[in-house]
Motif scaffolding. Structure first.
Motif, mmCIF file in Angstrom:
data_model
loop_
_atom_site.group_PDB
_atom_site.id
_atom_site.type_symbol
_atom_site.label_atom_id
_atom_site.label_comp_id
_atom_site.label_asym_id
_atom_site.label_seq_id
_atom_site.Cartn_x
_atom_site.Cartn_y
_atom_site.Cartn_z
ATOM 1 N N GLU A 3 -32.865 -36.672 10.477
ATOM 2 C CA GLU A 3 -31.532 -36.482 9.870
ATOM 3 C C GLU A 3 -30.407 -36.463 10.905
ATOM 4 O O GLU A 3 -29.325 -37.012 10.677
ATOM 5 N N GLN A 4 -30.624 -35.846 12.054
ATOM 6 C CA GLN A 4 -29.574 -35.770 13.074
ATOM 7 C C GLN A 4 -29.278 -37.138 13.677
ATOM 8 O O GLN A 4 -28.115 -37.462 13.937
ATOM 9 N N THR A 5 -30.309 -37.922 13.864
ATOM 10 C CA THR A 5 -30.106 -39.281 14.387
ATOM 11 C C THR A 5 -29.318 -40.115 13.379
ATOM 12 O O THR A 5 -28.368 -40.815 13.750
ATOM 13 N N ILE A 6 -29.674 -39.999 12.117
ATOM 14 C CA ILE A 6 -28.974 -40.733 11.061
ATOM 15 C C ILE A 6 -27.507 -40.312 11.022
ATOM 16 O O ILE A 6 -26.601 -41.153 10.971
ATOM 17 N N ARG A 7 -27.271 -39.009 11.063
ATOM 18 C CA ARG A 7 -25.895 -38.499 11.010
ATOM 19 C C ARG A 7 -25.071 -38.981 12.199
ATOM 20 O O ARG A 7 -23.920 -39.407 12.039
ATOM 21 N N LEU A 8 -25.655 -38.962 13.391
ATOM 22 C CA LEU A 8 -24.925 -39.391 14.586
ATOM 23 C C LEU A 8 -24.634 -40.890 14.550
ATOM 24 O O LEU A 8 -23.521 -41.322 14.869
ATOM 25 N N LEU A 9 -25.609 -41.678 14.140
ATOM 26 C CA LEU A 9 -25.381 -43.126 14.050
ATOM 27 C C LEU A 9 -24.326 -43.458 12.995
ATOM 28 O O LEU A 9 -23.512 -44.375 13.189
ATOM 29 N N ASN A 10 -24.320 -42.727 11.903
ATOM 30 C CA ASN A 10 -23.283 -42.933 10.895
ATOM 31 C C ASN A 10 -21.906 -42.550 11.434
ATOM 32 O O ASN A 10 -20.914 -43.216 11.130
ATOM 33 N N GLU A 11 -21.840 -41.522 12.241
ATOM 34 C CA GLU A 11 -20.563 -41.147 12.874
ATOM 35 C C GLU A 11 -20.060 -42.268 13.774
ATOM 36 O O GLU A 11 -18.877 -42.604 13.756
ATOM 37 N N VAL A 12 -20.956 -42.852 14.542
ATOM 38 C CA VAL A 12 -20.570 -43.969 15.412
ATOM 39 C C VAL A 12 -20.084 -45.143 14.561
ATOM 40 O O VAL A 12 -19.018 -45.724 14.834
ATOM 41 N N ALA A 13 -20.831 -45.488 13.531
ATOM 42 C CA ALA A 13 -20.458 -46.613 12.676
ATOM 43 C C ALA A 13 -19.111 -46.381 11.996
ATOM 44 O O ALA A 13 -18.269 -47.284 11.946
ATOM 45 N N GLN A 14 -18.892 -45.184 11.493
ATOM 46 C CA GLN A 14 -17.638 -44.886 10.802
ATOM 47 C C GLN A 14 -16.450 -44.834 11.753
ATOM 48 O O GLN A 14 -15.375 -45.344 11.447
ATOM 49 N N ASN A 15 -16.649 -44.234 12.925
ATOM 50 C CA ASN A 15 -15.562 -44.160 13.909
ATOM 51 C C ASN A 15 -15.179 -45.544 14.417
ATOM 52 O O ASN A 15 -13.998 -45.843 14.575
ATOM 53 N N THR A 16 -16.178 -46.387 14.660
ATOM 54 C CA THR A 16 -15.856 -47.727 15.145
ATOM 55 C C THR A 16 -15.190 -48.553 14.048
ATOM 56 O O THR A 16 -14.311 -49.367 14.336
ATOM 57 N N GLU A 17 -15.594 -48.331 12.804
ATOM 58 C CA GLU A 17 -14.957 -49.050 11.697
ATOM 59 C C GLU A 17 -13.475 -48.697 11.610
ATOM 60 O O GLU A 17 -12.611 -49.574 11.511
ATOM 61 N N MET A 18 -13.165 -47.406 11.661
ATOM 62 C CA MET A 18 -11.770 -46.960 11.582
ATOM 63 C C MET A 18 -10.967 -47.494 12.771
ATOM 64 O O MET A 18 -9.858 -48.005 12.603
ATOM 65 N N ALA A 19 -11.530 -47.380 13.953
ATOM 66 C CA ALA A 19 -10.834 -47.836 15.152
ATOM 67 C C ALA A 19 -10.620 -49.346 15.127
ATOM 68 O O ALA A 19 -9.546 -49.837 15.499
ATOM 69 N N LYS A 20 -11.619 -50.073 14.692
ATOM 70 C CA LYS A 20 -11.519 -51.537 14.621
ATOM 71 C C LYS A 20 -10.407 -51.951 13.666
ATOM 72 O O LYS A 20 -9.582 -52.804 13.997
ATOM 73 N N HIS A 21 -10.369 -51.341 12.494
ATOM 74 C CA HIS A 21 -9.344 -51.692 11.511
ATOM 75 C C HIS A 21 -7.949 -51.322 12.004
ATOM 76 O O HIS A 21 -6.994 -52.077 11.792
ATOM 77 N N THR A 22 -7.826 -50.206 12.678
ATOM 78 C CA THR A 22 -6.534 -49.812 13.244
ATOM 79 C C THR A 22 -6.086 -50.821 14.289
ATOM 80 O O THR A 22 -4.936 -51.273 14.274
ATOM 81 N N ALA A 23 -6.975 -51.187 15.180
ATOM 82 C CA ALA A 23 -6.645 -52.161 16.218
ATOM 83 C C ALA A 23 -6.278 -53.516 15.600
ATOM 84 O O ALA A 23 -5.338 -54.178 16.048
#
Length: 143
Positions: A3-23
């Motif tokens: 569960e912790q690995t899944i949660r951390l990978l989802n955090e990376v995916a979501q943060n990069t998605e937001m940052a990518k769209h902003t850029a």
């Protein structure tokens, strides 16, 4: 996959998605060629990190969780409002620096919250954290 690995990978995916769209949104409105080039470099890096997080989730048989529609919409509206008032490279870079610093903090918090995540997930989160720190540093030239 734990569960912790899944949660951390989802955090990376979501943060990069937001940052990518902003850029992407800011690259579309800036008239400054240097800033636009910097943003395109960042977009490519965010896409790479997002793809890696999604691939790691897929290998573990997991589907990446997208950011909520409300969070996406709120971020987009805030960005548009701030950019409408001032489209100067100085203002846009300031917004990006603020976002990158928030990304560094978000990844630090996510890593601390997932001490049992696998080494690969932690390394990917740290890579994003380092990239965000580097972006904030490089964008200082526009301030």
């Amino acid at each position: 996959m734990d569960e912790q690995t899944i949660r951390l990978l989802n955090e990376v995916a979501q943060n990069t998605e937001m940052a990518k769209h902003t850029a992407q949104d800011l690259a579309a409105i800036t008239g400054d060629a240097r800033l636009k080039n910097e943003l395109h470099r960042q977009i490519a890096a965010y896409e790479d990190l997002q793809n890696r997080a999604r691939a790691m989730l897929a290998v573990g048989g997991e589907e990446p969780k997208d950011q909520s529609f409300a969070a996406k919409t709120a971020a987009k509206l805030e960005l548009k409002m701030k950019a409408m008032a001032d489209r100067s490279p100085h203002n846009l870079a300031g917004m990006l620096v603020e976002g990158s610093e928030m990304g560094v903090e978000n990844m630090a918090r996510a890593i601390r919250a997932c001490p049992g995540a696998n080494v690969g997930a932690v390394a990917l989160a740290q890579r994003l954290q380092h990239a965000e720190s580097e972006y904030a540093h490089r964008l200082q030239a526009f301030l």
